[in-house]
Design a protein around this motif. Structure first.
Motif, PDB file in Angstrom:
ATOM      1  N   ARG A  52       1.072  -1.102   0.057  1.00 12.76           N
ATOM      2  CA  ARG A  52       0.095   0.058   0.004  1.00 12.76           C
ATOM      3  C   ARG A  52       0.816   1.129  -0.161  1.00 12.76           C
ATOM      4  NH1 ARG A  52      -4.544   0.897   4.617  1.00 12.76           N
ATOM      5  NH2 ARG A  52      -2.537   1.237   5.597  1.00 12.76           N
ATOM      6  N   ARG A 142     -13.853  15.567   2.972  1.00 20.95           N
ATOM      7  CA  ARG A 142     -12.347  15.185   2.740  1.00 20.95           C
ATOM      8  C   ARG A 142     -12.435  15.179   1.064  1.00 20.95           C
ATOM      9  NH1 ARG A 142     -11.311   9.646   5.115  1.00 20.95           N
ATOM     10  NH2 ARG A 142     -13.166   9.290   4.423  1.00 20.95           N
ATOM     11  N   GLY A 184     -12.584   8.220  11.123  1.00 23.61           N
ATOM     12  CA  GLY A 184     -11.368   9.280  11.062  1.00 23.61           C
ATOM     13  C   GLY A 184     -10.292   8.544  10.881  1.00 23.61           C
ATOM     14  N   THR A 245     -12.109  -1.159  12.382  1.00 28.78           N
ATOM     15  CA  THR A 245     -10.948  -1.804  12.186  1.00 28.78           C
ATOM     16  C   THR A 245      -9.582  -0.898  11.732  1.00 28.78           C
ATOM     17  OG1 THR A 245     -11.527  -2.224   9.872  1.00 28.78           O
ATOM     18  CG2 THR A 245     -12.065  -4.032  11.433  1.00 28.78           C
ATOM     19  N   ALA A 246      -8.774  -1.090  12.406  1.00 26.33           N
ATOM     20  CA  ALA A 246      -7.412  -0.340  12.390  1.00 26.33           C
ATOM     21  C   ALA A 246      -6.471  -1.098  12.779  1.00 26.33           C
ATOM     22  CB  ALA A 246      -7.253   1.070  12.707  1.00 26.33           C
TER      23      ALA A 246
HETATM   24  N1  PLP Z   1      -9.196   4.711   7.330  1.00 25.06           N
HETATM   25  C1  PLP Z   1      -8.373   5.826   7.626  1.00 25.06           C
HETATM   26  C2  PLP Z   1      -8.940   6.982   7.109  1.00 25.06           C
HETATM   27  C3  PLP Z   1      -7.229   5.523   8.365  1.00 25.06           C
HETATM   28  O1  PLP Z   1      -6.536   6.404   8.556  1.00 25.06           O
HETATM   29  C4  PLP Z   1      -7.020   3.943   8.608  1.00 25.06           C
HETATM   30  C5  PLP Z   1      -5.762   3.867   9.344  1.00 25.06           C
HETATM   31  O2  PLP Z   1      -5.084   4.985   9.782  1.00 25.06           O
HETATM   32  C6  PLP Z   1      -7.893   2.969   8.455  1.00 25.06           C
HETATM   33  C7  PLP Z   1      -8.868   3.431   7.614  1.00 25.06           C
HETATM   34  C8  PLP Z   1      -7.425   1.509   8.801  1.00 25.06           C
HETATM   35  O3  PLP Z   1      -6.373   1.202   7.850  1.00 25.06           O
HETATM   36  P1  PLP Z   1      -5.647  -0.081   8.481  1.00 25.06           P
HETATM   37  O4  PLP Z   1      -6.484  -1.210   8.743  1.00 25.06           O
HETATM   38  O5  PLP Z   1      -4.449  -0.356   7.265  1.00 25.06           O
HETATM   39  O6  PLP Z   1      -4.591   0.620   9.878  1.00 25.06           O
END
Ligand code: PLP
Length: 287
Positions: A52, A142, A184, A245-246
């Motif tokens: 990514r 955004r 966010g 999720t993050a």
């Molecule tokens: N959406 C946004 C706007 C984010 O900033 C993030 C993580 O920072 C995510 C989704 C989740 O992404 P990830 O699962 O890769 O942490």
């Protein structure tokens, strides 16, 4: 223990780490980043995060600051040098340092790279997951390229701060059609009353979360009922469960959205199960 950061080729004391005032990340938010979870001395899903990162760089015509194996090495080093067992590792790449000018700098200007890592308490995050969090809706404001993980996070900062001031932990953006896009700093999910897991397709309006992708693998593996489609804020209010999720929180149950209690007001069984199984569906790289 003193913390160590990696800045443009050197490991330095975190307290003294600095970039130039004309770094384009500082002046134009002209850069991208990744956050990976560190779990049990392993970097979670590093290949997907670096894929990514490569995509974000390429969409903005920024070069890799060094080879991909070298970036992997530095990520591991920074985790190791900071003795992070559980926590996160952060990488930021900007278009480099150059005289302030909107046009891209000359080709000989190298991208800047910063890597930091910090520990977090799994017990504290788990306690939050056992209680569940509140989220507050916020009008989507955004730019359309939220698929690129840029450091231009001012709208996210304002949305999350607004949620915090109302007692929440996350903001859920709602687009002009009344559909939830994402949080966010998280992706948004619901479970309908008939037990179907729903999340918005990653084709538009959201960042394709790495945690989201790993959870989708898990959903398939476990044979859960699932649909990738937009869902409205009204549908979320009425859901049996909701979660976000993050990389920083895996699957975090949501028990309240605005003034509406979700389900029975307690973390749902689907989110809790996905959280428990999460690391069985990820690529783990020992640091
Ligand atoms: N959406 C946004 C706007 C984010 O900033 C993030 C993580 O920072 C995510 C989704 C989740 O992404 P990830 O699962 O890769 O942490």
């Amino acid at each position: 223990m003193s913390r160590i950061a990696y800045v443009n080729g050197q490991y330095v004391q975190h307290s003294e780490a600095a970039v130039h005032i004309e770094d384009r990340g500082y002046q134009f938010a002209d850069g991208v980043y990744e956050v990976c979870e560190v779990w049990n001395n392993q970097i979670v899903d590093m290949p997907r995060h670096l894929d990514r990162l490569g995509r974000s760089l390429s969409e903005l015509s920024i070069d890799w600051p060094m080879s991909r194996p070298a970036v992997e090495f530095v990520l591991r080093q920074v985790v190791r040098r900071n003795k992070v067992r559980n926590g996160l590792v952060y990488i930021q790449v900007t278009r480099g340092v150059s005289k302030r000018d909107h046009f891209f700098p000359p080709a000989n200007v190298a991208p800047s790279i910063v890597v930091t890592a910090r520990s977090s308490s799994p017990a504290a995050v788990n306690a939050q997951a056992e209680a569940g969090i509140s989220v507050f809706s916020y009008p989507e404001n955004r730019w359309p390229r939220v698929d690129i993980k840029t450091v231009a996070l001012l709208p996210n900062v304002l949305a999350k701060q607004s949620a915090k001031e109302r007692g929440g932990k996350e903001a859920w953006y709602v687009d002009a059609d009344g559909n939830v896009t994402e949080g966010g700093s998280t992706n948004a999910w619901i479970v309908t009353k008939d037990g179907k897991l729903i999340t918005r397709p990653a084709e538009s309006g959201i960042l394709r979360g790495i945690t989201r992708t790993a959870i989708l693998d898990l959903v398939e593996r476990e044979g859960l009922s699932f649909e990738e489609r937009p869902f409205s804020l009204e549908e979320a209010y009425d859901a049996k469960e909701a979660f976000v999720t993050a990389a920083t929180n895996i699957a975090m149950p949501v028990v309240r959205i605005d003034d509406k209690v979700i389900g029975n007001g307690h973390p749902g069984s689907v989110a809790t199960r996905l959280r428990e199984l999460f690391h069985t569906a990820t690529d783990l790289k020992v640091v």
